[in-house]
Design a protein around this motif. Sequence first.
Motif, PDB file in Angstrom:
ATOM      1  N   TRP A   4       3.320  -5.774  -2.001  1.00 57.43           N
ATOM      2  CA  TRP A   4       2.140  -5.870  -1.130  1.00 57.43           C
ATOM      3  C   TRP A   4       2.339  -5.125   0.183  1.00 57.43           C
ATOM      4  N   LYS A   5       3.537  -4.607   0.406  1.00 56.83           N
ATOM      5  CA  LYS A   5       3.858  -3.832   1.624  1.00 56.83           C
ATOM      6  C   LYS A   5       3.431  -4.609   2.873  1.00 56.83           C
ATOM      7  N   CYS A   6       3.141  -3.890   3.983  1.00 48.31           N
ATOM      8  CA  CYS A   6       2.785  -4.575   5.229  1.00 48.31           C
ATOM      9  C   CYS A   6       1.260  -4.753   5.276  1.00 48.31           C
ATOM     10  N   GLY A  37      15.604   0.057  -1.232  1.00 47.90           N
ATOM     11  CA  GLY A  37      15.577   1.509  -1.372  1.00 47.90           C
ATOM     12  C   GLY A  37      14.197   2.083  -1.589  1.00 47.90           C
ATOM     13  N   HIS A  38      13.153   1.314  -1.237  1.00 50.80           N
ATOM     14  CA  HIS A  38      11.804   1.869  -1.370  1.00 50.80           C
ATOM     15  C   HIS A  38      11.711   3.150  -0.542  1.00 50.80           C
ATOM     16  N   SER A  39      10.944   4.119  -1.029  1.00 49.18           N
ATOM     17  CA  SER A  39      10.897   5.417  -0.336  1.00 49.18           C
ATOM     18  C   SER A  39      10.364   5.279   1.090  1.00 49.18           C
ATOM     19  N   TYR A  59      11.849   3.574 -10.990  1.00 47.58           N
ATOM     20  CA  TYR A  59      11.667   5.012 -10.759  1.00 47.58           C
ATOM     21  C   TYR A  59      10.315   5.209 -10.084  1.00 47.58           C
ATOM     22  N   GLU A  60      10.371   5.657  -8.841  1.00 52.62           N
ATOM     23  CA  GLU A  60       9.143   5.852  -8.070  1.00 52.62           C
ATOM     24  C   GLU A  60       9.143   7.253  -7.458  1.00 52.62           C
ATOM     25  N   PRO A  61       8.551   8.218  -8.165  1.00 49.89           N
ATOM     26  CA  PRO A  61       8.475   9.557  -7.576  1.00 49.89           C
ATOM     27  C   PRO A  61       7.686   9.489  -6.264  1.00 49.89           C
ATOM     28  N   ALA A  89       4.076  10.394  -5.958  1.00 50.90           N
ATOM     29  CA  ALA A  89       3.084   9.584  -6.673  1.00 50.90           C
ATOM     30  C   ALA A  89       2.765   8.279  -5.940  1.00 50.90           C
ATOM     31  N   ILE A  90       3.515   7.974  -4.901  1.00 52.28           N
ATOM     32  CA  ILE A  90       3.329   6.673  -4.236  1.00 52.28           C
ATOM     33  C   ILE A  90       2.155   6.732  -3.268  1.00 52.28           C
ATOM     34  N   GLY A  91       1.154   5.922  -3.552  1.00 50.58           N
ATOM     35  CA  GLY A  91      -0.007   5.814  -2.675  1.00 50.58           C
ATOM     36  C   GLY A  91      -0.876   7.053  -2.628  1.00 50.58           C
ATOM     37  N   THR A  92      -0.654   7.980  -3.549  1.00 52.26           N
ATOM     38  CA  THR A  92      -1.377   9.260  -3.501  1.00 52.26           C
ATOM     39  C   THR A  92      -2.500   9.342  -4.529  1.00 52.26           C
ATOM     40  N   GLY A 149       6.915   3.238 -10.863  1.00 47.57           N
ATOM     41  CA  GLY A 149       5.983   2.984  -9.769  1.00 47.57           C
ATOM     42  C   GLY A 149       5.442   4.281  -9.215  1.00 47.57           C
ATOM     43  N   GLY A 150       4.186   4.268  -8.827  1.00 46.25           N
ATOM     44  CA  GLY A 150       3.558   5.460  -8.261  1.00 46.25           C
ATOM     45  C   GLY A 150       2.139   5.556  -8.766  1.00 46.25           C
ATOM     46  N   SER A 151       1.191   4.985  -7.977  1.00 41.65           N
ATOM     47  CA  SER A 151      -0.231   5.026  -8.320  1.00 41.65           C
ATOM     48  C   SER A 151      -0.539   4.452  -9.704  1.00 41.65           C
ATOM     49  N   VAL A 152       0.181   3.391 -10.067  1.00 46.84           N
ATOM     50  CA  VAL A 152      -0.168   2.688 -11.307  1.00 46.84           C
ATOM     51  C   VAL A 152      -1.452   1.896 -11.060  1.00 46.84           C
ATOM     52  N   VAL A 181       4.125  -1.946  -8.596  1.00 50.48           N
ATOM     53  CA  VAL A 181       2.752  -1.592  -8.241  1.00 50.48           C
ATOM     54  C   VAL A 181       2.526  -1.833  -6.756  1.00 50.48           C
ATOM     55  N   GLY A 182       1.960  -0.843  -6.070  1.00 44.58           N
ATOM     56  CA  GLY A 182       1.644  -1.002  -4.650  1.00 44.58           C
ATOM     57  C   GLY A 182       0.181  -1.337  -4.454  1.00 44.58           C
ATOM     58  N   GLY A 183      -0.629  -0.330  -4.162  1.00 44.51           N
ATOM     59  CA  GLY A 183      -2.038  -0.535  -3.833  1.00 44.51           C
ATOM     60  C   GLY A 183      -2.791  -1.402  -4.835  1.00 44.51           C
ATOM     61  N   ALA A 184      -2.561  -1.158  -6.120  1.00 41.60           N
ATOM     62  CA  ALA A 184      -3.319  -1.900  -7.138  1.00 41.60           C
ATOM     63  C   ALA A 184      -2.859  -3.354  -7.261  1.00 41.60           C
TER      64      ALA A 184
HETATM   65  C1  PEP Z   1       4.995   1.321  -4.192  1.00 43.45           C
HETATM   66  O1  PEP Z   1       4.810   1.294  -2.994  1.00 43.45           O
HETATM   67  O2  PEP Z   1       6.036   0.849  -4.669  1.00 43.45           O
HETATM   68  C2  PEP Z   1       3.971   1.931  -5.023  1.00 43.45           C
HETATM   69  C3  PEP Z   1       4.280   2.220  -6.242  1.00 43.45           C
HETATM   70  O3  PEP Z   1       2.741   2.165  -4.424  1.00 43.45           O
HETATM   71  P1  PEP Z   1       1.391   2.637  -5.147  1.00 43.45           P
HETATM   72  O4  PEP Z   1       1.272   1.843  -6.415  1.00 43.45           O
HETATM   73  O5  PEP Z   1       0.318   2.336  -4.183  1.00 43.45           O
HETATM   74  O6  PEP Z   1       1.555   4.092  -5.421  1.00 43.45           O
END
Ligand code: PEP
Length: 250
Positions: free
Chosen positions: A10-12, A94-96, A166-168, A171-174, A211-214, A233-236
């Motif tokens: 859920w991040k900040c 180790g989140h990016s 694995y979080e390219p 792809a994160i939040g993009t 992980g990355g815009s799933v 999963v971040g945003g979703a």
């Molecule tokens: C994340 O922050 O770990 C992530 C995968 O974010 P998002 O799903 O929003 O790309």
Amino acid sequence: MRRYFVGGNWKCNNTIAQTQSLINTVINKLVFDVNKVEVAVAPIFLHVPWVQANIQKNVQVALQNSSLTKVGAYTGEISVEQVKDLAIPWVILGHSERRQYYGETNEIVGKKTRIALDYQLSVMACVGEKLAEREAGQTTQVIQAQLDAIKKELTTALWSKVVVAYEPVWAIGTGRTATPEQAQEVHAFIRGWLKSQIGTQAEQATRIIYGGSVTEKNAADLIKQPDLDGFLVGGAALKPGFADIVAAAN
Ligand code: PEP
């Protein structure tokens, strides 16, 4: 043989009222088979006690970070002893965003992973390349260096408590998700690394999640890949579609 794993980062985000609403309207309504999929969500530290008290029993609680230092004169930190005291089972390390904005190097991530494992936390250890690194053909090299730094700190047995995410970074939040083939290629590389560097048991048992815009739109295709064992999963994870992502792994 490997149980799927879905983490919600859920991040900040969220006021306490928004976290309460998310728990009541989405998380506590999730229905899944715990023998098939493990689900954990990571609120901000401050919301953790409320979440622990109110979340359904099949969903676990995770932290988004843990400290490099132990209890003592470290203003602003929360130590792993204190995390253990609250019986929190998981931590994302180790989140990016931690690497990019808070200067966490591979070495720091490796050390944090060992300290968290020393205090019986399980770890979602994030690795992934930046866009420029992918375009320069350095993806596996970057990921290998990230994994090697964790390996340097851990005994073989400790890998049973690690999920590799694995979080390219590109792809994160993009909104730009890795294709299933791109994800599988890197997941297979990580599985090969686990085999050669840690052993057959780790190769077979370690979950490697993507992980990355799933979203609920791409989860079902991604999960078909043989070396993809779930999602971070971040945003979703802040939206009702999280239920469909969990369902894709169920
Ligand atoms: C994340 O922050 O770990 C992530 C995968 O974010 P998002 O799903 O929003 O790309």
